[in-house]
Write an enzyme that holds these catalytic residues in place. Structure first.
Site, PDB file in Angstrom:
ATOM      1  N   SER A  23       0.825  -1.215   0.000  1.00 41.22           N
ATOM      2  CA  SER A  23       0.000   0.000   0.000  1.00 41.22           C
ATOM      3  C   SER A  23       0.859   1.264   0.000  1.00 41.22           C
ATOM      4  CB  SER A  23      -0.916   0.027   1.213  1.00 41.22           C
ATOM      5  OG  SER A  23      -1.671  -1.147   1.294  1.00 41.22           O
TER       6      SER A  23
HETATM    7  N1  SAM Z   1      -0.633  -4.614   4.218  1.00 42.62           N
HETATM    8  C1  SAM Z   1       0.062  -4.918   2.988  1.00 42.62           C
HETATM    9  C2  SAM Z   1       1.416  -4.277   2.913  1.00 42.62           C
HETATM   10  O1  SAM Z   1       1.773  -3.480   3.778  1.00 42.62           O
HETATM   11  O2  SAM Z   1       2.130  -4.610   1.972  1.00 42.62           O
HETATM   12  C3  SAM Z   1      -0.740  -4.569   1.766  1.00 42.62           C
HETATM   13  C4  SAM Z   1      -1.695  -5.616   1.479  1.00 42.62           C
HETATM   14  S1  SAM Z   1      -2.470  -5.709  -0.055  1.00 42.62           S
HETATM   15  C5  SAM Z   1      -3.106  -4.125  -0.363  1.00 42.62           C
HETATM   16  C6  SAM Z   1      -3.880  -6.678   0.434  1.00 42.62           C
HETATM   17  C7  SAM Z   1      -3.548  -8.098   0.783  1.00 42.62           C
HETATM   18  O3  SAM Z   1      -4.716  -8.721   1.272  1.00 42.62           O
HETATM   19  C8  SAM Z   1      -3.087  -8.932  -0.399  1.00 42.62           C
HETATM   20  O4  SAM Z   1      -1.813  -9.456  -0.156  1.00 42.62           O
HETATM   21  C9  SAM Z   1      -4.142 -10.046  -0.498  1.00 42.62           C
HETATM   22  O5  SAM Z   1      -3.616 -11.285  -0.907  1.00 42.62           O
HETATM   23  C10 SAM Z   1      -4.643 -10.101   0.926  1.00 42.62           C
HETATM   24  N2  SAM Z   1      -5.959 -10.706   1.133  1.00 42.62           N
HETATM   25  C11 SAM Z   1      -7.083 -10.591   0.381  1.00 42.62           C
HETATM   26  N3  SAM Z   1      -8.083 -11.311   0.941  1.00 42.62           N
HETATM   27  C12 SAM Z   1      -7.572 -11.889   2.066  1.00 42.62           C
HETATM   28  C13 SAM Z   1      -8.108 -12.738   3.078  1.00 42.62           C
HETATM   29  N4  SAM Z   1      -9.379 -13.157   3.075  1.00 42.62           N
HETATM   30  N5  SAM Z   1      -7.301 -13.135   4.076  1.00 42.62           N
HETATM   31  C14 SAM Z   1      -6.006 -12.730   4.136  1.00 42.62           C
HETATM   32  N6  SAM Z   1      -5.443 -11.924   3.196  1.00 42.62           N
HETATM   33  C15 SAM Z   1      -6.223 -11.511   2.190  1.00 42.62           C
END
Ligand code: SAM
Length: 318
Positions: free
Chosen positions: A62
């Site tokens: 992000s």
């Molecule tokens: N917090 C992260 C960082 O600092 O890099 C950014 C994360 S990214 C915007 C969103 C993440 O949510 C992705 O890696 C995606 O695979 C994960 N995601 C989506 N649905 C999910 C779920 N049900 N459980 C866990 N992770 C999930």
């Protein structure tokens, strides 16, 4: 040679501090965590631009400002136990780990979870536990949490997550069914069965995929608590959410607002409507600031947008 510590400091001052994040613990944590260690190899030089960047499995790390904004909304404090859904690169968990007592983070892609775990070990961040799985179900064994931060957007706030909040706990989550624009919502548990809700405006996130989120094909698998704001967002609302008040063009504070672009190679200045005298005064003030303070040689490229090749030629010039 890239001076990454200096770039990190500038990013925190310009993209985070000057945009309204004043929590000292958050600013200090962002000064401490090397974001370059969380981007993909080859992307290090962009680590301190205020932008999301691609990571493995089609996901993103992000934008730094949004990371800071969500952590501030979640009101995390020393001593807190925090759950993050969507580990991704691990950057946001790393930042929170410098503030709170314990971070639990869940990622659905095993490869991302494994890479993040290795990064935490290498940096000596020992108060983060990573798990692979569906974060919409939470982490019941570690509940209750003082805060839960969801970094992917769901159709609503999953009930399991709301139930795993301590009383007084905060859940921050982007929600909405438009893939291009969602609302950032804060749900606070005010009692055993009562919750309050605040809306913090338009954001854009990758989808939350899971039992209480979206299915792989984009439909709702199990709806969370219904939103109080299900209406589509109007264009004026979107503009208001993104807009910032500007001082007068002659005020030095006006030029200073554009310091956030000082690390860019090319800055394009355009106007929404042609020929207003305000545009030319603003353009002069911004150009002066970037040239005098930041050594820019090329700033403005006409009011009509240039083509990509022209931008590339200018970029190579610098
Ligand atoms: N917090 C992260 C960082 O600092 O890099 C950014 C994360 S990214 C915007 C969103 C993440 O949510 C992705 O890696 C995606 O695979 C994960 N995601 C989506 N649905 C999910 C779920 N049900 N459980 C866990 N992770 C999930």
């Amino acid at each position: 040679m890239l001076d990454l510590p200096r770039a990190r400091d500038r990013m925190v001052n310009i993209h985070v501090g000057r945009r309204g994040i004043h929590d000292r613990e958050i600013l200090q944590a962002m000064r401490e965590v090397p974001r370059e260690a969380f981007v993909e190899p080859g992307f290090e030089e962009f680590a301190y631009e205020d932008t999301p960047l691609p990571i493995a499995d089609g996901q993103t790390i992000s934008q730094p400002y949004i990371v800071a904004f969500m952590i501030e909304m979640a009101d995390v404090k020393p001593g807190d136990h925090v759950l993050e859904i969507g580990t991704g690169s691990g950057y946001a968990a790393a930042v929170m780990s410098r503030i709170v007592e314990q971070v639990y983070t869940i990622e659905r892609h095993p490869g991302l979870a494994e890479t993040a775990k290795r990064r935490f070990e290498k940096l000596g961040y020992r108060n983060i536990e990573v798990r692979t799985g569906d974060g919409t179900k939470g982490w019941p064994q570690a509940a209750p949490f003082d805060a839960i931060v969801v970094t992917a957007s769901g159709p609503g706030a999953p009930l399991a997550l709301q139930e795993q909040l301590d009383v007084g706990g905060r859940l921050v989550i982007p929600v909405g069914d438009d893939p291009d624009l969602q609302r950032l919502l804060k749900v606070t548990r005010t009692g055993a069965a009562t919750y309050s809700e605040e809306d913090f405006g338009g954001v854009r996130f990758v989808p939350l995929i899971g039992e209480q989120g979206w299915s792989e094909n984009g439909t709702v698998t199990k709806v969370g608590r219904p939103l109080r704001h299900p209406h589509p967002i109007s264009l004026p609302d979107m503009i208001a959410a993104a807009a910032e008040p500007l001082p007068d063009f002659d005020d030095p504070a006006f030029g200073a607002l554009f310091d956030r672009f000082a690390d860019r190679r090319v800055v394009l200045l355009g106007e929404a409507s042609h020929g207003t005298s305000e545009f030319y005064r603003a353009r002069a003030a911004i150009t002066r600031r970037l040239v005098e303070r930041h050594g820019f040689t090329i700033v403005a490229v006409e009011a009509d947008w240039p083509d990509a090749a022209a931008i590339d030629r200018y970029a190579r010039h610098r």
